[in-house]
Design an enzyme around this catalytic site. Structure first.
Site, PDB file in Angstrom:
ATOM      1  N   ASP A 233       0.837  -1.196   0.000  1.00 50.79           N
ATOM      2  CA  ASP A 233       0.000   0.000   0.000  1.00 50.79           C
ATOM      3  C   ASP A 233       0.877   1.253   0.000  1.00 50.79           C
ATOM      4  O   ASP A 233       2.040   1.218   0.393  1.00 50.79           O
ATOM      5  CB  ASP A 233      -0.889   0.031   1.254  1.00 50.79           C
ATOM      6  CG  ASP A 233      -1.927  -1.080   1.217  1.00 50.79           C
ATOM      7  OD1 ASP A 233      -2.314  -1.493   0.116  1.00 50.79           O
ATOM      8  OD2 ASP A 233      -2.333  -1.529   2.306  1.00 50.79           O
ATOM      9  N   TYR A 296       4.458  -9.762   7.453  1.00 47.66           N
ATOM     10  CA  TYR A 296       4.110  -8.363   7.707  1.00 47.66           C
ATOM     11  C   TYR A 296       4.299  -8.031   9.179  1.00 47.66           C
ATOM     12  O   TYR A 296       4.195  -8.897  10.055  1.00 47.66           O
ATOM     13  CB  TYR A 296       2.637  -8.100   7.356  1.00 47.66           C
ATOM     14  CG  TYR A 296       2.284  -8.357   5.916  1.00 47.66           C
ATOM     15  CD1 TYR A 296       2.310  -7.325   4.986  1.00 47.66           C
ATOM     16  CD2 TYR A 296       1.908  -9.632   5.494  1.00 47.66           C
ATOM     17  CE1 TYR A 296       1.972  -7.556   3.662  1.00 47.66           C
ATOM     18  CE2 TYR A 296       1.569  -9.870   4.164  1.00 47.66           C
ATOM     19  CZ  TYR A 296       1.603  -8.838   3.255  1.00 47.66           C
ATOM     20  OH  TYR A 296       1.270  -9.062   1.951  1.00 47.66           O
ATOM     21  N   TYR A 366      -5.180  -9.630   2.719  1.00 51.24           N
ATOM     22  CA  TYR A 366      -5.140  -8.206   3.069  1.00 51.24           C
ATOM     23  C   TYR A 366      -4.970  -8.080   4.577  1.00 51.24           C
ATOM     24  O   TYR A 366      -5.870  -8.443   5.349  1.00 51.24           O
ATOM     25  CB  TYR A 366      -6.419  -7.505   2.627  1.00 51.24           C
ATOM     26  CG  TYR A 366      -6.574  -7.457   1.129  1.00 51.24           C
ATOM     27  CD1 TYR A 366      -5.871  -6.510   0.378  1.00 51.24           C
ATOM     28  CD2 TYR A 366      -7.410  -8.342   0.463  1.00 51.24           C
ATOM     29  CE1 TYR A 366      -6.016  -6.453  -1.009  1.00 51.24           C
ATOM     30  CE2 TYR A 366      -7.556  -8.285  -0.917  1.00 51.24           C
ATOM     31  CZ  TYR A 366      -6.853  -7.340  -1.639  1.00 51.24           C
ATOM     32  OH  TYR A 366      -6.994  -7.285  -3.000  1.00 51.24           O
TER      33      TYR A 366
END
Ligand SMILES: [Zn+2]
Length: 406
Positions: A233, A296, A366
Site C-alpha cells: 500500500d 508483515y 489483506y
C-alpha cells in the site's frame, strides 16, 4: 518437372528458382532458377518444346542453334528485379539503424499486392509443393546482407531490433525491443505508490520513477513499464525485498552497467535495490504470477484496553481466513470471498491499547482487514477475536519470498 508454362512470363532467376525451393538443399533460389532456365533453353534448342506460349525474354542472353530467337532483356514480371537492389536496400536499413545498440536483429518485409497476386498466379501454374514465398527469400537475403554490414546475427527468437522493410513504399521502420532488468526492491519510506500510473499527479514520486530514472538516462529511453511481484500500500513500507522487472522501452543504448544503476538508485533514502540482472519478457510473467509467502509487521491500536491474557486468542487466527474483497479496493477488484491463510502469527504487547503484530501469510491476504475485520467482511479478524475495534497502523512488509529461477 520442366514445365514450359512457367516461362510464359519473364521471371528472374530468384522468382524462377523459388518455385523449386523444396528440391535439393544447399542451393539458393538464384542457383535453382539458373539451372531450370538452362535446362529449358536446351529443351527449346532441341526442338522438343514449342515456343509459342513462352516469353522469350526469359532467354535474352542465350544463343540458340536451332534458330529460336531470344527475346529482349526485360524486368522480372513478378518482382521487377527487386533482388538486384538488395545491396542498396541493406545499406539503407543499416543507415536507418543509426547509433542504436543491439546484439541481434530480424528482417520482416512487405511487398506490393501486385507481387503477391503474381506470385499466386505462378503457384497456380506450377503447384505449391516446393515453393518458397518471395517475402521469405527477401527477408533471408536482406538479413544476410545486413549481417555482413553490421556484424551482428539474425535472431528469429526475440531479436533486439525488428527491421520492417516496406519495399513497395521504400520505407524502413524499426521495432526496438524492450530491455528487461530483474531485481529486488525495498521501500524504506511511507507515502508514495509503487507505480506512477495509479494516481497521476497526486504523489510526487513512486518506486517506479525512482528505479527508472537512471535507467532512462543511461539507455536514452523515454518510457518504461514496471512489473512488481505484488505491491504494498501507499502508506506501507516494504522492508523485505520484493521482486520486480523494469522494462525500458525503445532503448538506444543497451550496454549499461547494472552496478552503476544500483549505485545511482541506492543513493536515495526512499528505495533500495539489489541483485539486478538482465532478463527477458518471460520473467515478467513469472514475477507477476508467482505467489510466495509474505510476512508483515503492523501496529494495532485498540478502541479500549485489552487484557494481557486475552491477547492469547490472537494465536487462533492461524489457519484459514475468509476474506471478502475489502471495500477500499473493491473499485478495481472483483467482489469475491477468498480463502487465505495465516501461516504464523506473533504479537508484542506495547500497552493495553497497542500491540505490534507479526503475520506470515500466503500471498493475497489483506493484512489491514485481518486487523480491522472490515465490517465483518474478513472473518475471523483481530477485532472479532478480541471483541474490540482494532485499527492497523504503520504496516511494513518484512519478507517477500524470493522469485525462483531468475
Ligand atoms: Zn523476380
Amino acid at each position: 518437372m520442366l514445365n514450359e508454362k512457367v516461362f510464359s512470363k519473364n521471371l528472374c532467376d530468384h522468382c524462377l528458382g523459388r518455385l523449386y525451393s523444396g528440391l535439393l538443399s544447399g542451393h539458393t533460389s538464384e542457383e535453382r532458377g539458373k539451372a531450370i532456365r538452362l535446362s529449358m533453353a536446351m529443351m527449346i534448342d532441341s526442338g522438343k518444346v514449342e515456343t509459342k506460349e513462352i516469353d522469350m525474354s526469359n532467354f535474352h542472353d542465350f544463343k540458340f542453334r536451332n534458330g529460336s530467337k531470344p527475346g529482349k532483356k526485360e524486368k522480372c514480371w513478378m518482382c521487377s528485379d527487386i533482388f538486384d537492389n538488395l545491396d542498396k536496400l541493406a545499406e539503407k536499413c543499416v543507415k536507418r539503424l543509426g547509433n542504436l545498440e543491439f546484439s541481434s536483429f530480424l528482417v520482416g518485409s512487405k511487398v506490393s499486392g501486385q507481387i503477391h497476386a503474381r506470385e499466386e498466379k505462378m503457384w497456380e501454374i506450377n503447384g505449391i509443393e516446393n515453393v518458397e514465398t518471395i517475402k521469405t527469400e527477401i527477408n533471408r537475403e536482406l538479413g544476410k546482407r545486413i549481417e555482413r554490414l553490421v556484424k551482428k546475427p539474425v535472431a528469429f527468437k526475440r531479436p533486439d531490433i525488428l527491421i520492417l522493410a516496406n519495399l513497395e513504399k521504400a520505407r524502413y521502420d524499426l521495432q526496438i525491443g524492450s530491455l528487461y532488468v530483474f531485481g529486488y526492491y525495498s521501500k524504506r519510506k511511507r507515502g508514495f505508490p509503487q507505480c506512477k500510473w495509479g494516481t497521476p499527479g497526486v504523489y510526487k514520486t513512486s518506486v517506479q520513477e525512482i528505479i527508472a530514472k537512471p535507467f532512462l538516462k543511461a539507455t536514452e529511453s523515454k518510457h518504461n513499464s514496471f512489473h512488481g511481484g505484488g505491491r504494498e500500500d501507499i502508506d506501507a513500507r516494504c522492508m523485505g525485498w520484493r521482486p520486480f522487472v523494469i522494462e525500458i522501452e525503445k532503448p538506444v543504448k543497451r550496454k549499461i552497467s547494472l552496478a552503476k544503476m544500483r549505485q545511482e538508485i541506492n543513493k536515495g533514502s526512499k528505495v533500495k535495490v539489489k541483485s539486478l540482472k538482465f532478463c527477458d519478457r518471460d520473467t515478467v510473467v513469472r514475477v507477476k504470477t508467482e505467489r510466495g509467502e509474505k510476512a508483515y509487521r503492523v501496529t494495532v491500536l485498540f478502541s479500549k484496553p485489552v487484557d494481557k491474557s486475552d491477547l492469547k486468542k490472537l494465536y487462533k487466527l492461524k489457519g484459514v481466513i475468509s476474506q471478502r474483497t475489502p471495500t477500499r479496493v473493491s473499485h478495481r477488484r472483483a467482489d469475491l470471498v477468498r480463502k487465505r491463510k495465516v501461516l504464523d502469527i506473533k504479537y508484542k504487547r506495547i500497552s493495553s491499547k497497542k500491540i505490534e503484530l507479526m503475520v506470515k501469510t500466503n500471498a493475497g491476504l489483506y493484512v489491514k482487514e485481518l486487523v480491522s475485520g472490515n465490517g465483518g467482511r474478513t472473518k475471523p479478524s483481530v477485532s472479532s477475536m478480541l471483541g474490540v475495534e482494532a485499527t492497523p497502523k504503520d504496516l511494513d512488509v518484512t519478507m517477500v519470498q524470493k522469485t525462483r529461477n531468475v
